[in-house]
Design an enzyme around this catalytic site. Structure first.
Site: not given
Lengths: 310, 310
Positions: B104-106
């Site tokens: 998600g590369k949050r």
């Protein structure tokens, strides 16, 4: 294909501020939560409460603020039920005339970033039908991956008249660990200046028509007033989203530097102070939306006093 | 509170690779899509097709690969229906014994990042009940915001034995625009080295027990073999997630440097080559899952040949 649409709304409402819709479960009044006690799945019940809470806030705020900014994390925390509430919030806010900034800070490359662009700003084509999965007006993104992470968003900005905000200098205490580092260049510049400069470059592909601000904006925190003023000067075509006002400690004097001579060029966010105004005021919880409206008006007047917006 | 669980699985399967589940609509065989023609909402139909496609892939891959990596963008593009398929994919993969990396590369700060941590790795408490909204085993994150963006994830890593992968040096051509820039320090270092160094520091709070790798990993691309080897040496406690093998041009020789002397320390991702193996092979579309399995085995053998994994 720029922030013209947002700026039109800012001028119309005489208010360069945006209400952050960060519906932490503890912010939602008990009287709303109680309505969904009969719903068996607690995540579904919470998401339905979020939906009702947001709709009431939007009703109370839609003639005061030009825009709202739902923060994706506070919807994902309720699972896919929360993402349904997120989508419904975007649609409802737009129906009420608000410009919607999806705060997702998404980032990836190539076809994956195209998928995010389609999800949040553009369309997906299935069985010959074109659909807007979430359909916000702008999306916050993180530029750590460079041009490969930003270029896939620009066609959606062009085709659907949308915008993006790239993180440059964020409002948090530790933002300097990377962002304030000086990189070798002539003249040497900080990481956030480098990122800001890239925003100007990326924006050339999606220039502003009416106000000179492109579709590529930047996030610059209210808690660093000097950097705000410095970047405002260096990035004349980059519209700013300014977090950190209020709860994070940034004041209205501090954000003044974010604005140009016309009092434009930036929009200041407040989330918790608006959402929790009913707690701070100590008013009956049923009045949460009116309390939010009062705080949004107070914020508008506070900020406009420090900008040249007429 | 580390990547011990993932490494156990890698040793068990003798395979340091992960299958990326990026279900672009064009990857899904027509025979699956056709089953949902009767579903009125195209986004719902697509999400149901994604679900069936993923489940079949998981069935075919679960004894070959130790882990799968669903990429959030390819689920968000189908709206909340897609996020439902995402949640169901995570659960189904775990039931089949797979370690699930939510890609998600949050990124965000404070309570917002806590909300992401709760959504993807931890739990949310509602009405006294604790629930796992998405419940992956690890999450990819972006460290541009510094410690304020990473620290909120560590309690969830500790409490629920989960991990994170922080973007350091990504596999894409333009990753150097920011990541390769040298920052002033003694000795001077690149942005990706700085980020890698922070991973080591953050990891001290969640150290590895069995293999020495903490719960804070890093994303380092297969397309930059020199940087991979260099970072492997400098970051002895940081486990690597290595994208860019195959479709993005990175070969097995290139990823060799990601591994330590035991043949551990990294997991290499392939998405498109596995998902689209049925297209490349030109086999009947009904055999997409078996074709994926054949490609996953080919990849395993290719990679293991270049590592010391026994």
């Amino acid at each position: 294909m720029s922030f013209d649409r947002l700026i039109d709304r800012i001028i119309e409402t005489k208010n360069p501020s945006v209400a952050g819709l960060d519906p932490h479960y503890s912010y939602i009044p008990g009287c709303i939560k109680a309505k969904y006690d009969h719903v068996e799945n607690p995540l579904e019940a919470a998401a339905l409460a979020v939906r009702e809470y947001n709709f009431a806030l939007i009703d109370a705020l839609c003639d005061v603020v030009p825009a709202v900014k739902p923060q994706a994390a506070y919807y994902e925390m309720y699972g896919w039920y929360g993402m349904k509430a997120f989508a419904e919030t975007v649609t409802y806010a737009q129906k009420k005339g608000l410009f919607v900034i999806a705060d997702g800070k998404r980032n990836d490359i190539g076809s994956t970033m195209e998928a995010y662009a389609a999800a949040h700003l553009g369309q997906v084509e299935i069985r010959g039908q074109k659909l807007s999965p979430f359909g916000a007006d702008a999306l916050t993104v993180n530029g750590y991956l460079g041009t490969d992470g930003i270029a896939p968003l620009l066609p959606a900005c062009k085709e659907f008249d949308k915008g993006i905000f790239v993180l440059a200098k964020t409002s948090n205490p530790s933002s300097g660990e990377l962002q304030d580092k000086k990189v070798y260049a002539r003249p040497s510049k900080t990481v956030y200046e480098l990122m800001g400069g890239m925003c100007e470059t990326w924006g050339e592909e999606v220039p502003g028509v009416k106000y000179g601000y492109s579709a590529v904006g930047a996030v610059v925190g209210a808690t660093y007033p000097e950097q705000l003023s410095e970047l405002r000067e260096k990035l004349p075509h980059t519209f700013f989203l300014v977090p950190g006002y209020g709860a994070q400690g940034g004041g209205a004097e501090g954000v003044a530097g974010a604005f140009d001579k016309q009092g434009l060029g930036a929009i200041v966010n407040s989330s918790r102070a608006i959402l929790c105004a009913w707690k701070k005021e100590g008013c009956p919880e049923e009045e949460f939306a009116q309390a939010a409206r009062r705080e949004a008006i107070r914020m508008r007047d506070d900020i406009v006093q420090h900008t040249g917006l007429k």
